[in-house]
Design a protein around this motif. Structure first.
Motif, mmCIF file in Angstrom:
data_model
loop_
_atom_site.group_PDB
_atom_site.id
_atom_site.type_symbol
_atom_site.label_atom_id
_atom_site.label_comp_id
_atom_site.label_asym_id
_atom_site.label_seq_id
_atom_site.Cartn_x
_atom_site.Cartn_y
_atom_site.Cartn_z
ATOM 1 N N THR A 79 0.838 -1.202 0.000
ATOM 2 C CA THR A 79 0.000 0.000 0.000
ATOM 3 C C THR A 79 0.871 1.250 0.000
ATOM 4 O O THR A 79 2.088 1.181 0.199
ATOM 5 N N ALA A 137 1.082 5.741 1.005
ATOM 6 C CA ALA A 137 0.595 6.781 1.907
ATOM 7 C C ALA A 137 -0.616 7.476 1.303
ATOM 8 O O ALA A 137 -0.787 7.525 0.077
ATOM 9 N N GLU A 138 -1.464 8.039 2.157
ATOM 10 C CA GLU A 138 -2.703 8.661 1.710
ATOM 11 C C GLU A 138 -2.430 9.783 0.710
ATOM 12 O O GLU A 138 -3.134 9.908 -0.302
ATOM 13 N N ARG A 139 -1.413 10.597 0.954
ATOM 14 C CA ARG A 139 -1.157 11.720 0.052
ATOM 15 C C ARG A 139 -0.578 11.271 -1.290
ATOM 16 O O ARG A 139 -0.546 12.037 -2.246
ATOM 17 N N HIS A 152 -1.740 8.410 -2.715
ATOM 18 C CA HIS A 152 -2.729 7.473 -3.245
ATOM 19 C C HIS A 152 -3.404 8.036 -4.491
ATOM 20 O O HIS A 152 -3.828 9.198 -4.529
ATOM 21 N N CYS A 188 -4.783 1.844 -0.740
ATOM 22 C CA CYS A 188 -4.654 2.585 0.514
ATOM 23 C C CYS A 188 -5.753 2.114 1.478
ATOM 24 O O CYS A 188 -5.958 0.911 1.620
ATOM 25 N N ARG A 189 -6.468 3.032 2.095
ATOM 26 C CA ARG A 189 -7.320 2.714 3.239
ATOM 27 C C ARG A 189 -8.499 1.811 2.885
ATOM 28 O O ARG A 189 -8.746 0.803 3.551
ATOM 29 N N GLU A 190 -9.247 2.153 1.857
ATOM 30 C CA GLU A 190 -10.394 1.330 1.491
ATOM 31 C C GLU A 190 -9.967 -0.043 1.010
ATOM 32 O O GLU A 190 -10.535 -1.068 1.388
ATOM 33 N N ASP A 206 0.651 4.390 6.032
ATOM 34 C CA ASP A 206 -0.403 5.283 6.494
ATOM 35 C C ASP A 206 -0.906 4.770 7.838
ATOM 36 O O ASP A 206 -1.041 3.561 8.045
ATOM 37 N N GLU A 222 -3.852 4.856 9.234
ATOM 38 C CA GLU A 222 -5.124 4.127 9.199
ATOM 39 C C GLU A 222 -4.939 2.740 8.599
ATOM 40 O O GLU A 222 -5.603 1.780 9.028
ATOM 41 N N CYS A 223 -4.065 2.613 7.627
ATOM 42 C CA CYS A 223 -3.742 1.279 7.111
ATOM 43 C C CYS A 223 -3.080 0.435 8.205
ATOM 44 O O CYS A 223 -3.338 -0.765 8.336
ATOM 45 N N GLU A 269 6.450 5.796 7.673
ATOM 46 C CA GLU A 269 5.740 6.926 7.078
ATOM 47 C C GLU A 269 6.338 8.249 7.539
ATOM 48 O O GLU A 269 7.028 8.319 8.565
#
Length: 594
Positions: A110, A112-114, A116, A123-125, A150, A152-153, A179
């Motif tokens: 996966t 990082a969110e930024r 993605h 990522c998260r979903e 991330d 949340e991951c 991260e």
């Protein structure tokens, strides 16, 4: 047996068992575990080798091959998740593999969110969807590699791995979390929770573990034993294992073969009496360890750590130690005064008095990889002169002391046992300027009259070197090094052919490998000529150089390979009943008349 028209028997008459074997071997051609059980590296820019697409290709050749490929469950047990499209692909792979007892090798990579990109990265979903798919089959996991960037991951991974239950068949576990927290608040949120128990602490077959930026409840992880490969990387001081549990990991793993430390290791006490390390006398001996990798460690810390390890079977050493002076470490692994002198086997002749002996952990090295190392010329000289069994050397000259290349082109005097009739083996000892130093305050052991005096022979440093892989060295110095090694090889060979005393078998370097690519052409014309035409000695001998692509080229090749796999996904290989675009001959085969 079916009869086939002329011209088709060569392929259509092959037994199903033979075709199955070919498919399985073809899928292993791009085997991602070459040389290591782990798919990820601490380098954040590293891109893991894509899984093989061979099984997809053969399943699209014709209906006959497709039936065989879909019925060969071992072709579909690698579940690699890098893009959303891989989720559906993995579900189809699992449906083809589940009826069989084959185990799954899983990679979840996966971002990082930024970073993605919806529809392109995970990522998260997506990580929640992946865990929902794979966790019900945790008892069939053989290898699990997880990379999260991330928080949340990370939280999703903590939740699922702490509740999924035992993994009785898991042999390889790699957990990667690193991260850029950006703010102190984010750092606190990511680190204030204590580590969780994973897989119900039930991992009876675990042999290989890699923890990159991930810590465990060290005192409550009984599966950290009986290991074959241990990698610890990118651990801030406060989450490193206390020395007590570090020692337990090593002592309880008598078959440990590979140890890798990248900015990690046992925690330093820093005033905490519960974390105090034992004295140097309480050493840990690991007879089985063959591979050691040390990266980004502080010199003083490294000296303290290595002073407590005895690794008599070590065959390969990798050093990536930049930016600081590691002379104390190099002196430690060179000077025998730091260790008790090893006893001489009764069957061996009494050794001569030596002012220095090679470090017992490194005297049997066969492969040395130096990516970065700053140390004094004298310490490097003593280190290399003790590696008389080294056959492979890999060096990045741009990140090593400038004196290293000069040391490689030095000679040394060695003692050669001169009773070849009774023993064909060459006894190689580096001879100091004075064999019996007065500093020892002890006489040399007397030689028995049956042993003739030793013969002194002059040889190059690393006399048995066969393979030299290098980068960051100019063409002029490369040619000079090649000439030096070739000259010594010719001299030793001519001496033996003329009936001289059998001495040290100075190896000619049979493989010269240099990192080079077309984009660099013109920056070093001498190196360009060496790559294109090879190096020619005065006696007419021509030595060719092999080339390695640059890191950028390797990344491009990996991207191309992964892209080919995704292109295959779009062609519908996920559907076992997808229409086949093969020719009329394939239709004949489908009818059973072919």
């Amino acid at each position: 047996m079916h009869t086939y028209p002329f011209g088709r028997a060569s392929i259509y008459s092959l037994p199903i068992e033979l075709l199955t074997r070919v498919f399985v071997l073809g899928a292993l051609y791009d085997y991602p575990y070459a040389g290591t059980p782990f798919l990820l590296k601490p380098d954040q820019d590293y891109y893991a080798t894509p899984s093989s697409n061979f099984q997809l290709l053969v399943s699209h050749v014709c209906r006959h091959w497709r039936r065989i490929a879909l019925g060969t469950s071992s072709l579909w047990n690698m579940l690699h998740f890098r893009e959303p499209a891989h989720i559906a692909r993995a579900q189809e792979y699992m449906s083809r593999c589940l009826p069989s007892p084959h185990l799954f090798d899983i990679l979840v990579d996966t971002v990082a969110e930024r970073e993605h990109i919806p529809g392109v990265t995970l990522c998260r979903e997506e990580i929640l969807q992946i865990f929902d798919i794979i966790c019900p089959h945790v008892k069939r996991w053989r290898a699990f590699h997880l990379k999260v960037r991330d928080h949340e991951c990370k939280a999703a991974a903590r939740q699922h791995l702490s509740t999924c239950g035992p993994a009785p068949n898991l042999e390889t576990l790699q957990l990667y979390h690193f991260e850029d927290y950006l703010t102190s608040q984010n750092l606190y949120l990511a680190t204030y929770r204590p580590p969780v128990m994973v897989f119900s602490n039930d991992l009876p077959r675990l042999k290989n573990i890699s923890l990159i930026g991930v810590n465990l409840p060290w005192e409550q992880s009984p599966y950290l034993a009986q290991l074959h490969t241990l990698e610890l990387a990118l651990h801030p001081e406060k989450i490193r294992p206390p020395y007590e549990y570090w020692e337990n990991m090593l002592r309880n793993s008598p078959d440990l073969q590979t140890l890798s430390l990248h900015y990690s290791g046992p925690r330093v006490a820093n005033g905490d009496t519960k974390l105090i390390w034992p004295t140097n006398r309480e050493q840990i001996t690991i007879q089985s360890l063959e591979n050691l990798s040390l990266t980004d460690l502080d010199p003083d810390y490294l000296v303290r750590l290595m002073g407590r390890l005895v690794l008599p079977g070590l065959r390969r050493l990798s050093l990536d130690l930049p930016d600081q002076d590691f002379t104390p470490f190099v002196e430690l692994i060179t000077d025998a005064k730091q260790r008790p002198r090893p006893s001489t086997p009764p069957s061996s002749p009494s050794p001569l008095c030596l002012t220095r002996l090679p470090f017992p952990s490194f005297s049997r090295l066969e492969c040395l990889v130096i990516t970065a190392l700053e140390a004094s010329a004298d310490s490097l000289r003593h280190f290399l002169r003790g590696l008389n069994k080294l056959r492979t050397l890999e060096v990045h000259f741009a990140s090593i002391s400038e004196s290293f290349i000069d040391v490689l082109m030095e000679e040394m005097d060695v003692e050669v046992k001169n009773d070849t009739a009774s023993s064909p083996d060459v006894v190689l000892r580096v001879t100091p300027s004075k064999l019996c130093s007065k500093a020892h305050h002890s006489p040399c052991p007397s030689r028995t009259t049956s042993l003739p005096p030793p013969v002194i022979q002059r040889v190059p440093v690393l006399p048995l070197l066969e393979t030299l892989k290098m980068s960051g060295l100019s063409g002029m110095k490369t040619a000079k090094l090649m000439e030096f090694r070739h000259t010594h090889f010719r001299t030793a060979h001519r001496h033996q052919c003329n009936g001289g005393v059998t001495g040290v078998p100075v190896s000619g370097v049979s493989r010269w490998i240099v990192k080079w690519n077309e984009r660099w052409k013109g920056t070093d014309k001498v190196l360009d000529r060496l790559v294109e035409y090879g190096w020619e000695a005065e006696d007419g001998t021509l030595v060719h150089l092999e080339t390695l692509p640059s890191d950028a080229d390797e990344e491009l090749e990996d991207d191309d390979a992964e892209g080919e796999g995704l292109e295959g996904d779009e062609e519908g290989e996920l559907d076992a009943d997808a229409p086949d675009n093969s020719d009329d001959d394939d239709e004949e085969d489908e009818d059973g008349t072919g």
